[in-house]
Scaffold this motif. Structure first.
Motif, mmCIF file in Angstrom:
data_model
loop_
_atom_site.group_PDB
_atom_site.id
_atom_site.type_symbol
_atom_site.label_atom_id
_atom_site.label_comp_id
_atom_site.label_asym_id
_atom_site.label_seq_id
_atom_site.Cartn_x
_atom_site.Cartn_y
_atom_site.Cartn_z
ATOM 1 N N LEU A 30 0.825 -1.208 0.000
ATOM 2 C CA LEU A 30 0.000 0.000 0.000
ATOM 3 C C LEU A 30 0.864 1.265 0.000
ATOM 4 N N GLY A 79 -5.970 -0.357 -3.032
ATOM 5 C CA GLY A 79 -5.546 1.018 -2.818
ATOM 6 C C GLY A 79 -5.994 1.950 -3.921
ATOM 7 N N VAL A 112 -7.678 8.226 2.832
ATOM 8 C CA VAL A 112 -7.008 7.060 3.397
ATOM 9 C C VAL A 112 -7.695 6.544 4.660
ATOM 10 N N PRO A 115 -9.545 2.851 4.077
ATOM 11 C CA PRO A 115 -8.621 1.720 3.902
ATOM 12 C C PRO A 115 -7.879 1.321 5.175
#
Length: 422
Positions: free
Chosen positions: A43, A172, A195, A198
């Motif tokens: 990631l 991602g 973000v 995730p």
């Protein structure tokens, strides 16, 4: 010129993993960890171009993502080795998962405040947890069967690490870059908010794994008199020292290539891809590593691991040379194909470096994980080169790293006894 001491002999009816039925469950359980830390590490390759745009960073400053992430290996590895020697591999895994979970949770306040430095702190804590997992799980896998097939066994479990790195780019690119493309970027904080989901999902997954591993019945390994062994004893082995250099250069080169892959494919002379599209091609790079590890686990049952390592290193040098000197599809697919030959390198270097170390093995694992700091240094240096020479020419640096890896496979991995002064 690999020594017969490192040849992986054919064990007849022995399976590639060479473990007893009692240990098979433990080995299967450990593969989930290899998947998770591969997923998390990959990631970063999506995070770098994303944060570079969000904070208007130079290539050098963007590479601080990898510097903080892999710098944790340098700072935490030896303390982690001492901790695991006291509490054992299983408890070490649980602690590592909990620390990694905390790092993922810190992405939420980092995104709310929109401060690059807090993202770097979160990455450092996350990587600290992964380091504890590495120190616990790698020697755990090696201990679950005969030493002669340790390279094959570790390569097989590392294949699931590569599965995680193959899946992560799609995850991602879909969640992070999709958030940017959705139009919410009109809010100044959106680039950091993308973000949140995730990493909150990762935090939840890591916590679930920590609970599961705390309840599993696994062999009680890694907690014994090794806790009193000085790390200096491990350093007396030449093949371990050279193996540490090999791990440093390999991880540095692998991480540097993955970190620059999106930027490389974004170059007009290479593919001219938008970042969201280029991010998905990282999956091909890591997917090649996954395929290569399954193939390598089989091949090294019959061919000396050192010879396979040297062959793969030479192939990578050729591919990077093509990526540097050519343009368009040739350069693009050459750099992506590096993943296929990278496949067996880390587990092979690791298992060759700890071969025949006896009671120094636990500390040696900590030393080798310490060398993973190459993932912090080499990408940063490549960032400096990219700012000076351009993204394409900057790949000269990882190519040079593979020259030493070829040497280690052919000669440097030969086990050498402790010197007489030891």
């Amino acid at each position: 010129m690999a020594s017969s001491a490192v040849i992986i002999e054919n064990q007849g009816a022995e399976s590639p993993t060479s473990v007893s039925q009692n240990n098979q469950f433990a080995l299967i359980s450990l593969t989930t960890l290899f998947f998770m830390w591969g997923f998390i590490t990959c990631l970063n390759d999506i995070l770098i171009p994303y944060l570079k745009d969000a904070f208007a960073l130079s290539y050098t400053k963007a590479m601080l993502v990898q510097f903080c992430f892999f710098g944790a290996y340098f700072i935490v590895s030896l303390p982690a080795g001492a901790l695991v020697s006291k509490i054992g591999y299983k408890r070490g895994i649980v602690v590592g998962l909990a620390v990694a979970c905390l790092g993922c949770l810190l992405f939420y306040p980092a995104s709310v405040m929109g401060v690059y430095g807090i993202f770097l702190l979160a990455l450092f804590i996350l990587a600290s947890g992964i380091t504890i997992l590495q120190v616990s799980a790698n020697p755990f896998v090696s201990a679950l069967g005969p030493s002669k097939t340790a390279s094959s066994r570790l390569t097989m479990t590392q294949a699931f690490n590569a599965l995680g790195t193959t899946v992560a780019p799609f995850f991602g690119a879909w969640l992070i870059f999709n958030g940017i493309a959705s139009g919410v970027e009109q809010n100044d904080n959106v680039s950091s908010e993308a973000v949140q989901i995730p990493y909150l999902m990762l935090a939840a997954s890591l916590m679930v794994l920590a609970v599961i591993f705390s309840k599993l019945t696994l062999p009680d390994l890694g907690r014994n008199d090794q806790a009193q062994i000085s790390p200096r004893k491990a350093w007396k082995f030449k093949h371990l020292k050279l193996g540490a250099v090999g791990i440093f250069l390999y991880v540095g080169a692998e991480v540097a290539i993955g970190s620059f892959l999106v930027s490389f494919l974004h170059e007009p002379t290479i593919a001219g891809m938008e970042e969201a599209e280029a991010a998905r091609f990282i999956a091909y790079y890591w997917g090649g590593a996954m395929v290569g590890r399954f193939v390598g686990a089989f091949v090294m049952q019959y061919i000396a691991a050192g010879k396979v390592l040297a062959f793969n290193a030479v192939m990578v040098i050729v591919l990077i040379a093509l990526a540097i000197t050519c343009d368009g599809a040739v350069a693009m697919w050459s750099i992506i194909a590096v993943g296929l030959f990278n496949s067996i390198m880390f587990p092979t270097i690791f298992s060759l470096a700890i071969q025949d170390l006896g009671d120094a093995t636990s500390n040696a694992a900590g030393v080798l994980c310490l060398a993973i700091v190459g993932g912090a240094i080499v990408p940063l240096l490549q960032g400096v080169l990219a700012d000076m020479l351009g993204v394409q020419l900057a790949f000269i640096l990882p190519a040079a790293c593979y020259v030493f890896i070829a040497y280690y496979g052919l000669s440097g991995s030969k086990p050498v006894a402790i010197n007489e002064k030891g």
